[in-house]
Design an enzyme around this catalytic site. Structure first.
Site, PDB file in Angstrom:
ATOM      1  N   GLU A 131      37.588  59.530  31.319  1.00 48.34           N
ATOM      2  CA  GLU A 131      37.927  60.703  32.111  1.00 48.34           C
ATOM      3  C   GLU A 131      37.795  60.359  33.591  1.00 48.34           C
ATOM      4  O   GLU A 131      37.162  59.355  33.935  1.00 48.34           O
ATOM      5  CB  GLU A 131      37.010  61.882  31.740  1.00 48.34           C
ATOM      6  CG  GLU A 131      37.179  62.347  30.306  1.00 48.34           C
ATOM      7  CD  GLU A 131      36.318  63.553  29.964  1.00 48.34           C
ATOM      8  OE1 GLU A 131      35.569  64.023  30.843  1.00 48.34           O
ATOM      9  OE2 GLU A 131      36.395  64.027  28.818  1.00 48.34           O
ATOM     10  N   ILE A 356      46.896  25.423  42.135  1.00 47.90           N
ATOM     11  CA  ILE A 356      47.754  24.257  41.920  1.00 47.90           C
ATOM     12  C   ILE A 356      49.148  24.502  42.498  1.00 47.90           C
ATOM     13  O   ILE A 356      49.776  23.605  43.059  1.00 47.90           O
ATOM     14  CB  ILE A 356      47.828  23.923  40.409  1.00 47.90           C
ATOM     15  CG1 ILE A 356      46.498  23.308  39.949  1.00 47.90           C
ATOM     16  CG2 ILE A 356      48.986  22.968  40.113  1.00 47.90           C
ATOM     17  CD1 ILE A 356      46.396  23.116  38.455  1.00 47.90           C
ATOM     18  N   HIS A 357      49.631  25.746  42.382  1.00 54.41           N
ATOM     19  CA  HIS A 357      50.951  26.085  42.916  1.00 54.41           C
ATOM     20  C   HIS A 357      50.974  26.133  44.440  1.00 54.41           C
ATOM     21  O   HIS A 357      52.061  26.157  45.037  1.00 54.41           O
ATOM     22  CB  HIS A 357      51.402  27.451  42.365  1.00 54.41           C
ATOM     23  CG  HIS A 357      51.973  27.401  40.987  1.00 54.41           C
ATOM     24  ND1 HIS A 357      51.192  27.231  39.859  1.00 54.41           N
ATOM     25  CD2 HIS A 357      53.248  27.501  40.549  1.00 54.41           C
ATOM     26  CE1 HIS A 357      51.961  27.249  38.793  1.00 54.41           C
ATOM     27  NE2 HIS A 357      53.209  27.395  39.180  1.00 54.41           N
ATOM     28  N   GLY A 359      51.154  27.331  48.153  1.00 50.89           N
ATOM     29  CA  GLY A 359      51.793  28.486  48.775  1.00 50.89           C
ATOM     30  C   GLY A 359      52.805  29.159  47.872  1.00 50.89           C
ATOM     31  O   GLY A 359      53.029  30.370  47.963  1.00 50.89           O
ATOM     32  N   GLU A 382      38.434  47.756  27.674  1.00 49.63           N
ATOM     33  CA  GLU A 382      37.560  47.758  26.501  1.00 49.63           C
ATOM     34  C   GLU A 382      36.117  47.386  26.841  1.00 49.63           C
ATOM     35  O   GLU A 382      35.413  46.750  26.061  1.00 49.63           O
ATOM     36  CB  GLU A 382      38.107  46.827  25.406  1.00 49.63           C
ATOM     37  CG  GLU A 382      38.721  47.576  24.246  1.00 49.63           C
ATOM     38  CD  GLU A 382      40.127  48.096  24.590  1.00 49.63           C
ATOM     39  OE1 GLU A 382      40.335  48.491  25.749  1.00 49.63           O
ATOM     40  OE2 GLU A 382      40.994  48.119  23.718  1.00 49.63           O
ATOM     41  N   THR A 384      33.532  46.705  30.563  1.00 46.40           N
ATOM     42  CA  THR A 384      33.375  45.712  31.624  1.00 46.40           C
ATOM     43  C   THR A 384      32.485  44.551  31.181  1.00 46.40           C
ATOM     44  O   THR A 384      31.818  44.618  30.140  1.00 46.40           O
ATOM     45  CB  THR A 384      32.740  46.358  32.864  1.00 46.40           C
ATOM     46  OG1 THR A 384      31.421  46.816  32.502  1.00 46.40           O
ATOM     47  CG2 THR A 384      33.558  47.535  33.360  1.00 46.40           C
TER      48      THR A 384
END
Length: 404
Positions: A131, A356-357, A359, A382, A384
């Site tokens: 809620e 690794i990628h 920029g 489900e 924390t």
């Protein structure tokens, strides 16, 4: 090279199911996932394909038209689907939890009425505990049901419904103090909660008298799937739509569903992490710096080694938790550990693939950008990490309690 996250001891049927799902993911999900996600578009064609494969009835017993498969089979399928696009696995998961709760706790009439249509994908499930004013403290639920003859009148506001708009059946947890004095209800709030099975039309706005589903919540990631609120204003529900037919059992029914849901979230973490590793190891062999592929730099090899090890470890814990549940044993410890480890490792593996990628990882043209926004949801879904550690700690003290 063998793929990561292989599972030993599978039957021929399980292997065939997984091969079919993996092929569907590679051909029907991965090529379109990023485009759909960027448009926040519901993946109707993908969902229709999963319906044809029988995935909506994977764990529903054969007597109700399902495939009657194990939690392990289901979790491995979720892992594959999440590897393609985590949002699709969320659509399946909420449906599955409601079907599981019906199978475990529903009256015979409720099973006969809902499960065959759920197995066929004609009825789509969602469930709701949270809620606006509460997070992990389920005992603070304020939505309420009051008996009125052969009906209950429900009032309150629920939050974070996955499939809130597209579902046609919602399992909703509310407070019902029937049979309890105010003092008893205050002292033992979990015993004064009831799960109601609410049928509705798909869509947004007033979907049945007294029930409103506002528009989709705009999220950082986990797009495509509709996440909504649910507002009950003198919503009338027949008494025969109390899950199991008896009030006061809703909290325990929901926790049973969430327990298998935690295995599902662990499986999603495994799938997303595996995809991140695949993207990272591919890019590392394509990108050149200082005259050679970056995969030949020791620093990148160290990252790949750590990522792969985390993928394998999370997968092993997820499989162990699923098999424990399938054996009929209590598995809250194993499910909590698997959910905690898989979600944390997923975040770390995705971040390493992002690094690794370089920029380009920040560009929406690359798939890793989407995964980077999706992974955080698993840290809270489900339960924390802090809730999982509480569960794990309490169970460990039960197992290792000093004698005498």
């Amino acid at each position: 090279m063998a793929r990561l996250a292989q599972t030993a001891g599978l039957t021929d049927i399980q292997q065939e199911i997984l091969s079919t799902v993996r092929d569907f993911v590679d051909k029907e999900i991965i090529p379109v996932a990023t485009g759909l996600e960027h448009r926040d578009e519901y993946p109707q064609q993908i969902v229709d394909g999963l319906k044809e494969l029988g995935l909506f009835g994977l764990m529903i017993p054969e007597e109700y038209g399902g495939l009657g498969e194990s939690l392990l089979t289901y979790a491995l399928c979720v892992e594959e689907i999440a590897r393609g696009w985590m949002s699709v696995s969320g659509i399946i998961n909420t449906h599955f939890i409601v079907a599981y709760m019906l199978k475990q706790h529903g009256t015979q009439e409720q099973k006969d009425h809902f499960l065959p249509r759920m197995a066929a994908g004609e009825v789509r499930g969602a469930f709701s505990m949270s809620e606006p004013g509460l997070g992990s403290d389920v005992s603070a639920i304020s939505s309420k049901a009051v008996r009125d003859g052969d009906e209950y009148v429900l009032n309150g506001q629920k939050m974070w419904l996955t499939n809130g708009g597209t579902s046609t059946l919602v399992a909703v947890l509310v407070r019902s103090d029937e049979g309890h004095s105010p003092e008893e209800a205050a002292a033992k709030p979990h015993k004064s909660m009831t799960t109601f099975l609410i049928e509705k039309e798909p869509g947004f706005g007033e979907v049945r008298p007294g029930l409103t589903i506002p528009g989709k919540i705009d999220k950082m990631g986990y797009k495509g799937v509709d996440t909504t609120e649910l507002i009950m204003d003198d919503l009338r529900i027949p008494a025969n739509r109390v899950l199991g037919g008896t009030t006061g059992r809703g909290f325990y029914q929901m926790m049973d569903g969430v327990e298998v849901g935690r295995v599902n979230v662990a499986a999603r973490g495994c799938g997303v992490a595996q995809r991140a590793f695949e993207l990272g190891v591919q890019y590392a062999q394509q990108r050149h710096t200082f005259g050679k592929p970056i995969a030949q730099h020791q620093a990148i090899q160290f990252k790949l080694a750590e990522m792969a090890t985390k993928v394998e470890a999370a997968h092993a814990m997820m499989v162990n938790a699923a098999r424990k549940k399938d054996s009929g044993e209590r598995n809250d410890l194993e499910a909590g550990m698997a959910k905690y480890l898989a979600s944390e490792y997923c975040k770390e593996v995705v971040e390493d693939a992002f690094r690794i990628h370089g920029g380009y990882g920040f560009s929406k043209e690359y798939e890793i950008e989407r995964l980077y926004r999706e992974a955080p949801m698993l840290l809270i879904g489900e339960g924390t990490a802090e809730i999982q550690k509480m569960i794990i700690g309490r169970r460990l003290l039960e197992e290792y309690r000093l004698q005498g």
